[in-house]
Write an enzyme that holds these catalytic residues in place. Structure first.
Site, short mmCIF file in Angstrom:
data_model
loop_
_atom_site.label_atom_id
_atom_site.label_comp_id
_atom_site.label_asym_id
_atom_site.label_seq_id
_atom_site.Cartn_x
_atom_site.Cartn_y
_atom_site.Cartn_z
N GLY A 32 0.82 -1.23 0.00
CA GLY A 32 0.00 0.00 0.00
C GLY A 32 0.84 1.26 0.00
O GLY A 32 2.07 1.22 0.11
N ASP A 86 8.68 5.69 8.24
CA ASP A 86 8.29 7.05 8.65
C ASP A 86 7.41 7.80 7.66
O ASP A 86 6.98 8.93 7.92
CB ASP A 86 9.55 7.88 8.96
CG ASP A 86 10.47 8.00 7.76
OD1 ASP A 86 10.09 7.55 6.66
OD2 ASP A 86 11.58 8.53 7.92
N ASP A 135 4.00 -4.63 -7.34
CA ASP A 135 3.43 -3.38 -6.81
C ASP A 135 4.01 -2.16 -7.52
O ASP A 135 3.51 -1.04 -7.32
CB ASP A 135 3.65 -3.27 -5.30
CG ASP A 135 5.10 -3.49 -4.91
OD1 ASP A 135 5.64 -4.56 -5.21
OD2 ASP A 135 5.70 -2.58 -4.32
N ASN A 136 5.05 -2.35 -8.33
CA ASN A 136 5.64 -1.24 -9.06
C ASN A 136 5.32 -1.30 -10.55
O ASN A 136 6.04 -0.74 -11.38
CB ASN A 136 7.15 -1.21 -8.84
CG ASN A 136 7.52 -0.81 -7.42
OD1 ASN A 136 6.74 -0.16 -6.72
ND2 ASN A 136 8.69 -1.21 -6.97
P1 AMP Z 1 9.02 0.94 -2.91
O1 AMP Z 1 10.24 0.09 -2.70
O2 AMP Z 1 9.29 2.42 -2.88
O3 AMP Z 1 8.22 0.52 -4.08
O4 AMP Z 1 8.11 0.70 -1.61
C1 AMP Z 1 7.63 -0.57 -1.21
C2 AMP Z 1 6.61 -0.34 -0.14
O5 AMP Z 1 7.22 0.29 0.99
C3 AMP Z 1 5.44 0.55 -0.52
O6 AMP Z 1 4.32 0.08 0.17
C4 AMP Z 1 5.88 1.90 -0.02
O7 AMP Z 1 4.79 2.79 0.19
C5 AMP Z 1 6.56 1.52 1.29
N1 AMP Z 1 7.55 2.51 1.71
C6 AMP Z 1 8.74 2.79 1.14
N2 AMP Z 1 9.39 3.74 1.83
C7 AMP Z 1 8.61 4.09 2.88
C8 AMP Z 1 8.70 5.02 3.95
N3 AMP Z 1 9.76 5.80 4.11
N4 AMP Z 1 7.67 5.09 4.82
C9 AMP Z 1 6.58 4.31 4.69
N5 AMP Z 1 6.43 3.41 3.70
C10 AMP Z 1 7.42 3.29 2.81
MG MG Z 2 6.64 1.09 -4.95
#
Ligand code: AMP
Ligand code: MG
Length: 501
Positions: free
Chosen positions: A98, A132, A267-268
């Protein structure tokens, strides 16, 4: 002068798909819902650093409201929410993920269709798990510049409207090696028809929540694929066929310009076939099919450059599986995977013909070239611009794209053979799809290092360079039409990126 507060906001996603009943903001599993209410956190000292006039023009705004674009204020009509989705991360089902740090402000009905405006880095949501909800300046610059660069390269992508700093320091351990440091916080406002991902459907299918799955599918087709007018199973097939084709086209564009996403988790993957979630991505400099920019991916290189079409196929299979409970008869779903292979191969061959300025695809010619690339360490971007202007009597400029080795007899044989295939006036065609300027890893790293010291001159300069990637732009040539400098070869942020952002 109009700003985003003057736009007519709507909230179809929130009003037409099931939402979370709980309004409080604490980490949890959100069941039977596609989204949760989420309010951006207040930040202490927001400052607008850069914004995209091109994106603003599409929204018909010419005023940039920092209070709204930093999440410190909301305006009438906005209905902020965080989306619920799951995903396969590195091939394993990870459950609910999410929007952990992204909050959609609302939707605008532009002349280009519906556009969602979303803040990334604006604080925790019910999906933040242990993190965070914030983003640092480094990763925000990478997202802002690269998504705009991709747009100007003609690669399907989410866009960026603005980037502001928050005045807050955030701790990150860039290499995950126990050396955390404080970095400045930032928020990017990004824009897309929607931020619905493959994982948005998967989460409901995995939970056996067919009602939410059906609701999201109906909403997605009705809102974003309204031109499809079949019904029943055929409607689902026609929709998924478009997703298959747009995903294939996106990957072919990545292969054309030398982009490696780095984290192609489900998810990406955007349901619109847009490049989404700019994290530890990288650009091919020496053409290396095995290269992955993501240090978390080094051991298996699952997301390496040459593997991206297979991974997209794997991700599509996961999407089709998750939609399968809505079918009366799933036989046609298998044909969609065959269609992916056929469509990809045909378009990929077309792409190579245009890249090389030849009329007919010749598999051996291209295989031999890729082998030579690997033998010599050849800069992909510079090579194709030089290839457009060589002739029988002068091959020497080709070696200007080499990091090592020289123009061997094998190269001369290949180039001689190549010239037998070329079409007349190939230079113009080749230069319109082979960029002269891409956002090389070290270029953006230089801009980040200056910006971290409050000097945004290089950020602004690169933002100009990437707007005309196919043009000669002679003023920028000696600085940015260059091979990777030695200092960048093994530097963090250039050859090695992490998900820490
Ligand atoms: P990502 O690797 O950016 O695609 O993120 C994978 C998941 O981790 C997604 O659900 C993001 O919303 C969550 N996420 C990544 N960085 C953060 C952060 N600093 N705080 C909260 N959720 C995060
Ligand atoms: Mg992502």
């Amino acid at each position: 002068m109009a700003g985003i507060s003057d736009l007519k906001w709507s909230s179809d996603f929130v009003s037409q798909t099931p939402g979370d009943n709980t309004e409080e903001n604490f980490p949890r599993q959100v069941l039977n819902a596609c989204w949760s209410h989420a309010i951006p956190s207040i930040v202490p000292n927001p400052k607008m650093i850069v914004w995209s006039k091109e994106m603003a023009k599409i929204l018909k705004i010419d005023k940039i409201e920092t209070d709204l674009l930093s999440g410190n204020n909301l305006c009438t009509g906005m209905a902020p929410y965080a989306q619920c989705y799951g995903g396969h991360q590195f091939g394993s089902w990870a459950g609910q993920l999410g929007d952990g740090r992204a909050i959609t402000l609302g939707e605008i009905n532009s002349e280009f269709g519906k556009l969602e405006l979303q803040l990334k880095g604006s604080g925790t949501t019910p999906y933040s798990r242990f993190a965070d909800g914030k983003s640092v300046l480094r990763s925000s610059i990478r997202e802002f510049l690269c998504s705009e660069a991709m747009h100007h390269l003609g690669v399907p992508t989410t866009r960026a409207l603005s980037l502001c700093t928050t005045g807050e320091m955030i701790t990150r351990d860039v290499l995950y090696d126990g050396n955390p440091s404080a970095e400045e916080g930032a928020i990017v406002c990004r824009v897309a028809p929607s931020f619905i991902r493959f994982g948005s459907f998967q989460i409901h299918a995995f939970r056996g929540d067919i009602d939410s799955l059906r609701s999201l599918v109906n909403y997605t087709i009705k809102t974003h694929f309204s031109h499809i007018n079949s019904s029943g199973d055929q409607l689902l097939i026609d929709w998924l066929k478009e997703v298959v084709e747009s995903t294939a086209s996106m990957i072919i564009h990545w292969m054309r310009v030398g982009f490696v996403h780095g984290v192609m988790n489900t998810d990406n993957m955007s349901i619109h076939g847009l490049t989404i979630d700019y994290g530890p991505y990288g650009w091919i400099e020496n053409y290396d099919s095995h290269w992955t920019p993501n240090i978390t991916d080094i051991s298996t290189a699952r997301y390496r450059f040459g593997q991206q079409s297979n991974i997209a196929g794997w991700n599509l299979a996961r999407l089709l599986e998750s939609i399968s409970p809505l079918f009366n008869n799933t036989d046609e779903l298998h044909n969609l995977m065959l269609h992916y292979d056929e469509y990809f191969s045909k378009e990929y061959e077309n792409m190579w013909c245009k890249k090389l300025g030849i009329l007919e695809y010749d598999a051996k010619l291209i295989e031999d070239l890729i082998q030579l690339f690997h033998e010599n360490e050849v800069d992909m971007t510079i090579f194709f611009r030089k290839l457009a202007i060589i002739n029988q009597s002068n091959f020497s400029s080709i070696s200007e794209s080499f990091y090592s080795g020289k123009l061997s007899q094998d190269w001369i044989n290949w180039l001689t053979q190549y010239l037998e295939y070329i079409i007349p006036k190939r230079e113009k065609i080749m230069n319109s799809i082979n960029p002269k300027y891409v956002l090389r890893n070290w270029m953006v790293q230089l801009a980040i290092e200056k910006a971290e010291n409050k000097d945004y001159s290089l950020l602004n300069e690169l933002f100009e360079v990437i707007k005309l990637p196919y043009d000669e732009q002679f003023d920028f040539e000696s600085k940015w039409y260059q091979k990777r400098p030695d200092w960048a070869k093994n530097k963090v942020g250039c050859s090695m990126l992490s998900c820490s952002s």
